[in-house]
Design a protein around this motif. Structure first.
Motif, PDB file in Angstrom:
ATOM      1  N   LYS A 290       1.045  -1.353   0.044  1.00 29.68           N
ATOM      2  CA  LYS A 290       0.032  -0.103   0.388  1.00 29.68           C
ATOM      3  C   LYS A 290       1.178   1.207   0.255  1.00 29.68           C
TER       4      LYS A 290
ATOM      5  N   VAL B  46       0.881   3.741  -3.415  1.00 34.15           N
ATOM      6  CA  VAL B  46       0.305   5.211  -3.242  1.00 34.15           C
ATOM      7  C   VAL B  46       1.701   6.228  -3.722  1.00 34.15           C
TER       8      VAL B  46
ATOM      9  N   ASP C 146       0.845   8.854  -6.623  1.00 32.95           N
ATOM     10  CA  ASP C 146       1.321  10.133  -6.059  1.00 32.95           C
ATOM     11  C   ASP C 146       2.287  11.002  -7.517  1.00 32.95           C
TER      12      ASP C 146
ATOM     13  N   GLU D 101      -9.394  -2.479   3.486  1.00 35.36           N
ATOM     14  CA  GLU D 101      -9.129  -0.964   3.495  1.00 35.36           C
ATOM     15  C   GLU D 101      -8.081  -0.302   2.513  1.00 35.36           C
ATOM     16  N   ASP D 102      -6.417  -1.091   3.031  1.00 32.76           N
ATOM     17  CA  ASP D 102      -5.609  -0.988   2.360  1.00 32.76           C
ATOM     18  C   ASP D 102      -6.116  -1.320   0.440  1.00 32.76           C
TER      19      ASP D 102
ATOM     20  N   GLU E  67      -8.407  -0.160  -0.669  1.00 27.58           N
ATOM     21  CA  GLU E  67      -9.858   0.207  -1.439  1.00 27.58           C
ATOM     22  C   GLU E  67      -8.478   1.969  -1.682  1.00 27.58           C
ATOM     23  N   GLU E  68      -7.587   2.248  -0.729  1.00 24.30           N
ATOM     24  CA  GLU E  68      -7.098   2.710  -0.078  1.00 24.30           C
ATOM     25  C   GLU E  68      -5.493   3.027  -2.020  1.00 24.30           C
TER      26      GLU E  68
ATOM     27  N   GLU F 270      -7.588   3.990  -4.700  1.00 23.37           N
ATOM     28  CA  GLU F 270      -7.966   5.175  -4.421  1.00 23.37           C
ATOM     29  C   GLU F 270      -7.524   6.408  -4.950  1.00 23.37           C
ATOM     30  N   ALA F 271      -5.712   6.072  -4.363  1.00 24.50           N
ATOM     31  CA  ALA F 271      -4.734   7.231  -4.915  1.00 24.50           C
ATOM     32  C   ALA F 271      -4.839   6.794  -7.056  1.00 24.50           C
TER      33      ALA F 271
ATOM     34  N   ARG G   5      -7.489   9.011  -8.228  1.00 24.23           N
ATOM     35  CA  ARG G   5      -7.001  10.005  -7.709  1.00 24.23           C
ATOM     36  C   ARG G   5      -6.160  10.776  -8.841  1.00 24.23           C
TER      37      ARG G   5
ATOM     38  N   THR H 150     -15.242   1.748  -6.385  1.00 25.84           N
ATOM     39  CA  THR H 150     -13.651   1.032  -7.045  1.00 25.84           C
ATOM     40  C   THR H 150     -14.025   0.037  -7.713  1.00 25.84           C
TER      41      THR H 150
END
Length: 342
Positions: free
Chosen positions: A78, A82, A86, A102-103, A105-106, A109-110, A113, A335
């Protein structure tokens, strides 16, 4: 054809494999290897790549790359994904994508984004015999699927490795069984419930799980670290009109109707499961992901697929702890289908 510039992050067993393949691929430049190991310095020179001690060093030096391959311990996925997203880098991540939904989905999402792709190396989808099984099931050759039985047995990881710590690797469920979890999801759809047991002793970890899918199919899965024989994997899928079976020792997809047909077996004993040399699944996987980066096409394995496998593996762990069936968590709807740039 545009050249895709790739950096491999991590240089263990899978990082070495991916680096070798990428260095020979048409339309790909193996630009860098990111690892602190002494071996990576020599191998980077051999492969014509730059070598950095970490992904941070690569980013700080502003080396132009389009994508990174994350061949790192699972618990690091993760943070690195991320960071790469970025910086606008596409990501090819070794399975499992993460240890929690949860990880996962993060990470997704990163990537959403930052408008980059996230691919996950569920390589079983690229083994030719499993790909043929998918086609034959989809074509209705054996009728509606009723049951499936998957088995995946391997040597136990070294006692001093990160695999030994279940909080970092997820244990045998996330390392081995998740291959078959993902593949069966691709055939059957969503899992309604999972019931699992795990047994551990020095040098051995065994897991068994029963998955009940929403379409009514029931699948039995086994995975083992510490198997005394050579690497062994098999999958049998039974329908109303026949059975399909894939077996790594036979290197073929066997089809039978009525009585089960006998077939020859030979032990391979390989550390990394392989298909026929002409159809290397790891090369097929990387070529597919690179082409998806180049064209924006939907991959065979989506980020949501990878997250679904994690959710089912998490449910299996919870089931083993609680001793009862568990319904897998669903990823958030946001997602879905996040595999191409916006």
């Amino acid at each position: 054809m545009s050249t895709i510039r790739v950096a491999v992050v991590g240089f263990g067993t899978m990082g070495k494999l991916y680096a070798d393949i990428l260095s020979e691929m048409e339309g790909v430049s193996l630009t860098a290897i990111c690892s602190s190991s002494a071996e990576s310095r020599l191998e980077a020179a051999r492969l014509g790549a730059l070598r950095f001690g970490s992904l941070d060093e690569l980013i700080q030096e502003k080396i132009p790359v389009d994508a990174v391959v994350l061949a790192l311990p699972t618990y690091l996925h993760k943070a690195y994904a991320v960071a790469a997203a970025d910086k606008g880098l596409h990501i090819i991540c070794e399975k499992p994508v993460a240890l929690t939904t949860e990880d996962t989905e993060e990470m997704i999402e990163a990537c959403r984004r930052n408008g980059v792709c996230l691919f996950v190396g569920h390589v079983l989808r690229f083994f030719p015999d499993y790909a043929r099984m998918t086609e034959r099931v989809s074509d209705g050759e054996i009728g509606p699927v009723i049951t499936a039985h998957a088995k995946r047995f391997s040597l136990h990881p070294p006692s001093n490795s990160w695999f030994e710590d279940d909080t970092k690797s997820g244990g045998v469920l996330f390392d081995l069984m998740i291959h078959d979890i993902d593949y069966l999801h691709s055939l059957m759809g969503e899992a309604e419930s999972v019931y699992a047991v795990i047994r551990k002793s020095p040098g051995v970890q065994y897991a068994a799980a029963v998955l009940r899918f929403e379409n009514g199919t029931v699948a039995n899965l086994e995975a083992m670290w510490g198997y005394a024989g050579p690497f062994t994997s098999s999958l049998g899928v039974t329908g109303k009109d026949g059975m399909l079976r894939a077996d790594n020792e036979a290197y073929k997809l066997a089809v039978s109707r009525g009585a089960v047909a006998a077939h020859s077996q030979r032990n391979e004993g390989v550390a990394i499961p392989q298909g026929e040399p002409a159809d290397d699944p790891y090369r097929l996987e990387l070529e597919h992901f690179i082409e998806c980066i180049r064209t924006g096409a939907e991959p065979i394995v989506t980020a949501r697929d990878a997250g679904r496998a994690v959710a089912t593996a998490c449910a299996a762990l919870e089931s083993a702890w609680l001793g009862r069936p568990i319904k897998p968590q669903r990823l958030r709807q946001s997602t879905s289908a996040l595999h191409v740039k916006d």
